[in-house]
Design a protein around this motif. Structure first.
Motif, PDB file in Angstrom:
ATOM      1  N   LEU A 164      11.256  -5.637   9.045  1.00  0.00           N
ATOM      2  CA  LEU A 164      11.369  -4.260   8.581  1.00  0.00           C
ATOM      3  C   LEU A 164      10.484  -4.034   7.363  1.00  0.00           C
ATOM      4  O   LEU A 164      10.345  -4.927   6.517  1.00  0.00           O
ATOM      5  N   ILE A 165       9.919  -2.855   7.278  1.00  0.00           N
ATOM      6  CA  ILE A 165       9.293  -2.384   6.040  1.00  0.00           C
ATOM      7  C   ILE A 165      10.131  -1.200   5.591  1.00  0.00           C
ATOM      8  O   ILE A 165      10.134  -0.142   6.235  1.00  0.00           O
ATOM      9  N   ARG A 166      10.886  -1.384   4.510  1.00  0.00           N
ATOM     10  CA  ARG A 166      11.808  -0.353   4.064  1.00  0.00           C
ATOM     11  C   ARG A 166      11.158   0.514   2.980  1.00  0.00           C
ATOM     12  O   ARG A 166      10.540   0.007   2.041  1.00  0.00           O
TER      13      ARG A 166
ATOM     14  N   LEU B 298       0.808  -1.213   0.000  1.00  0.00           N
ATOM     15  CA  LEU B 298       0.000   0.000   0.000  1.00  0.00           C
ATOM     16  C   LEU B 298       0.845   1.269   0.000  1.00  0.00           C
ATOM     17  O   LEU B 298       0.419   2.306  -0.523  1.00  0.00           O
ATOM     18  N   ILE B 299       2.038   1.217   0.580  1.00  0.00           N
ATOM     19  CA  ILE B 299       2.861   2.426   0.693  1.00  0.00           C
ATOM     20  C   ILE B 299       4.108   2.380  -0.180  1.00  0.00           C
ATOM     21  O   ILE B 299       4.977   3.254  -0.080  1.00  0.00           O
ATOM     22  N   GLY B 300       4.210   1.363  -1.022  1.00  0.00           N
ATOM     23  CA  GLY B 300       5.352   1.278  -1.927  1.00  0.00           C
ATOM     24  C   GLY B 300       6.645   0.912  -1.246  1.00  0.00           C
ATOM     25  O   GLY B 300       7.721   1.385  -1.650  1.00  0.00           O
ATOM     26  N   GLY B 301       6.576   0.070  -0.231  1.00  0.00           N
ATOM     27  CA  GLY B 301       7.782  -0.359   0.479  1.00  0.00           C
ATOM     28  C   GLY B 301       8.119  -1.815   0.207  1.00  0.00           C
ATOM     29  O   GLY B 301       7.443  -2.497  -0.561  1.00  0.00           O
ATOM     30  N   GLU B 302       9.181  -2.303   0.835  1.00  0.00           N
ATOM     31  CA  GLU B 302       9.587  -3.703   0.719  1.00  0.00           C
ATOM     32  C   GLU B 302       9.747  -4.284   2.111  1.00  0.00           C
ATOM     33  O   GLU B 302      10.201  -3.613   3.046  1.00  0.00           O
ATOM     34  N   VAL B 303       9.350  -5.553   2.258  1.00  0.00           N
ATOM     35  CA  VAL B 303       9.453  -6.234   3.548  1.00  0.00           C
ATOM     36  C   VAL B 303      10.771  -6.989   3.627  1.00  0.00           C
ATOM     37  O   VAL B 303      11.167  -7.680   2.681  1.00  0.00           O
ATOM     38  N   VAL B 304      11.433  -6.857   4.766  1.00  0.00           N
ATOM     39  CA  VAL B 304      12.617  -7.661   5.072  1.00  0.00           C
ATOM     40  C   VAL B 304      12.264  -8.505   6.292  1.00  0.00           C
ATOM     41  O   VAL B 304      12.092  -7.980   7.398  1.00  0.00           O
ATOM     42  N   GLY B 305      12.120  -9.808   6.073  1.00  0.00           N
ATOM     43  CA  GLY B 305      11.691 -10.692   7.152  1.00  0.00           C
ATOM     44  C   GLY B 305      10.350 -11.325   6.820  1.00  0.00           C
ATOM     45  O   GLY B 305       9.971 -11.470   5.650  1.00  0.00           O
ATOM     46  N   ASP B 306       9.605 -11.678   7.840  1.00  0.00           N
ATOM     47  CA  ASP B 306       8.338 -12.397   7.692  1.00  0.00           C
ATOM     48  C   ASP B 306       7.216 -11.440   7.290  1.00  0.00           C
ATOM     49  O   ASP B 306       6.689 -10.694   8.111  1.00  0.00           O
ATOM     50  N   GLY B 307       6.831 -11.501   6.024  1.00  0.00           N
ATOM     51  CA  GLY B 307       5.785 -10.607   5.532  1.00  0.00           C
ATOM     52  C   GLY B 307       4.401 -10.957   6.016  1.00  0.00           C
ATOM     53  O   GLY B 307       3.464 -10.164   5.859  1.00  0.00           O
ATOM     54  N   SER B 308       4.218 -12.129   6.635  1.00  0.00           N
ATOM     55  CA  SER B 308       2.891 -12.530   7.103  1.00  0.00           C
ATOM     56  C   SER B 308       2.574 -12.034   8.513  1.00  0.00           C
ATOM     57  O   SER B 308       1.464 -12.253   9.013  1.00  0.00           O
ATOM     58  N   VAL B 309       3.535 -11.371   9.162  1.00  0.00           N
ATOM     59  CA  VAL B 309       3.288 -10.895  10.522  1.00  0.00           C
ATOM     60  C   VAL B 309       2.109  -9.933  10.515  1.00  0.00           C
ATOM     61  O   VAL B 309       1.954  -9.091   9.629  1.00  0.00           O
ATOM     62  N   ILE B 310       1.227 -10.070  11.499  1.00  0.00           N
ATOM     63  CA  ILE B 310      -0.003  -9.284  11.571  1.00  0.00           C
ATOM     64  C   ILE B 310       0.258  -7.985  12.340  1.00  0.00           C
ATOM     65  O   ILE B 310       0.821  -8.004  13.445  1.00  0.00           O
ATOM     66  N   LEU B 311      -0.182  -6.869  11.749  1.00  0.00           N
ATOM     67  CA  LEU B 311      -0.041  -5.555  12.376  1.00  0.00           C
ATOM     68  C   LEU B 311      -1.429  -4.994  12.663  1.00  0.00           C
ATOM     69  O   LEU B 311      -2.255  -4.835  11.764  1.00  0.00           O
ATOM     70  N   THR B 312      -1.673  -4.705  13.915  1.00  0.00           N
ATOM     71  CA  THR B 312      -2.998  -4.246  14.340  1.00  0.00           C
ATOM     72  C   THR B 312      -3.017  -2.804  14.829  1.00  0.00           C
ATOM     73  O   THR B 312      -4.071  -2.261  15.129  1.00  0.00           O
TER      74      THR B 312
END
Length: 339
Positions: free
Chosen positions: A70-72, A10-24
């Motif tokens: 991380l979301i870079r 949604l914000i044009g970033g890249e995930v480093v690590g587990d992309g399935s982690v839930i953010l609430t």
């Protein structure tokens, strides 16, 4: 609720690590809990975030972490501004007119708009799609309010005020009040009628308890995308360009013109009939009495160029030592004369 991968997309970033982690949720590093996103712009902030409980950290490109997802992104501060509305969406106000509101029969209220408790809507007023009067608002005759506008409680619009789309005006602000105009006549101050209006263009935000006076004959104008803080006074016939930033407790005298992207820091006073050039900057607590050229920065009271003002401040800071040295020299000279 988002996964780290959803949010990054949604914000044009890249995930480093587990992309399935839930953010609430989203929170500062020192109070973040499991499930929260936090952000870090500097290595020291990243270290603090890694020591906390946050499930993921929003960071600039190039940052690394052995312990956190991380979301870079290119710019962490811009990204966090995009993320916040996702976790804290604006309150949805039901359309309709509250029973306690007083709406003139000639007013045109869009069916998707909301008129809250104890509002007064005058003759000839137009209120656009999805716009909201939250409560206690007085909208003067022949005022036009565009689409997706929000007037927080007790905002007042005087007659003939024109407001564009996506404008947000916070509580207690008055738009279109009388300009301050008098002429001295036979020992007293005779009032000059102020018969103009205020025009506010699209995407403007105005803080609480601000007052913007209507023009004497023409219009006071606030340009597209300009952001005005709390407790600001804008006098009659001031014209602001696009995307200016006006911080708290700034005061403008009449008929001053601001070009685009002007920045004025808190507690500054701007004299009348001046021109502030595009991308000029006024430092905090400055008293501006002359025009400011495009791109210039001025500081101080009365204001001067930033380099000149800093030299003056350094010189003043050295005055006590200079006076001590002068007194020492005077004593030596007086002693040599007596000898």
């Amino acid at each position: 609720m988002f996964t780290a991968s959803n949010l990054a997309e949604l914000i044009g970033g890249e995930v480093v690590g587990d992309g399935s982690v839930i953010l609430t949720g989203i929170a500062p590093a020192d109070v973040a809990a499991c499930g929260d996103l936090t952000f870090a712009e500097k290595p020291s902030y990243l270290a603090a975030a890694e020591a906390g409980m946050a499930s993921a950290i929003l960071v600039p490109r190039g940052f690394e972490s052995a312990t956190k997802v991380l979301i870079r992104v290119k710019d962490a501060r811009i990204a966090i501004a995009k993320v916040l509305p996702l976790f804290f969406p604006p309150e949805r106000i039901a359309a309709g007119i509250h029973a306690s509101a007083v709406v003139d029969a000639t007013a045109q209220i869009d069916v998707t708009a909301s008129v809250g408790p104890h509002c007064v809507v005058g003759a000839g007023v137009k209120l656009g799609k999805n716009s909201v009067l939250m409560g206690g608002n007085h909208i003067g005759r022949d005022s036009h309010v565009g689409e997706d506008v929000c007037l927080h409680p007790n905002v007042v619009l005087y007659a003939k005020t024109q407001i564009g789309n996506r404008v947000n005006i916070h509580a207690g602000t008055t738009i279109g009040s009388d300009g301050y105009g008098y002429v001295f006549d036979q020992g007293c101050h005779r009032k000059m009628l102020q018969v103009g209006n205020v025009v506010i263009h699209d995407d403007v935000e105005i803080g609480s308890n601000t007052s913007i006076d209507r023009g004497a004959l023409g219009s006071t104008v606030i340009g597209q995308g300009t952001k005005i803080d709390n407790l600001v006074h804008v006098a009659h016939n001031v014209v602001m360009g696009r995307h200016c930033l006006i911080m708290g407790q700034v005061g403008f005298a009449g008929s001053t013109h601001l070009s685009d992207y002007v920045v004025i820091a808190s507690q500054s006073g701007i004299g009348g009939h001046l021109k502030l050039g595009a991308q000029s900057t006024i430092g905090a607590k400055s008293g501006v009495m002359r025009d400011v050229a495009a791109g210039d920065t001025v500081l101080g009271y009365p204001s001067a160029s930033d380099k000149q003002a800093k030299r003056q401040w350094i010189a003043v800071s050295k005055m006590p030592e200079a006076l001590r040295r002068l007194k020492t020299l005077e004593k030596r000279m007086n002693g040599s004369k007596e000898a």
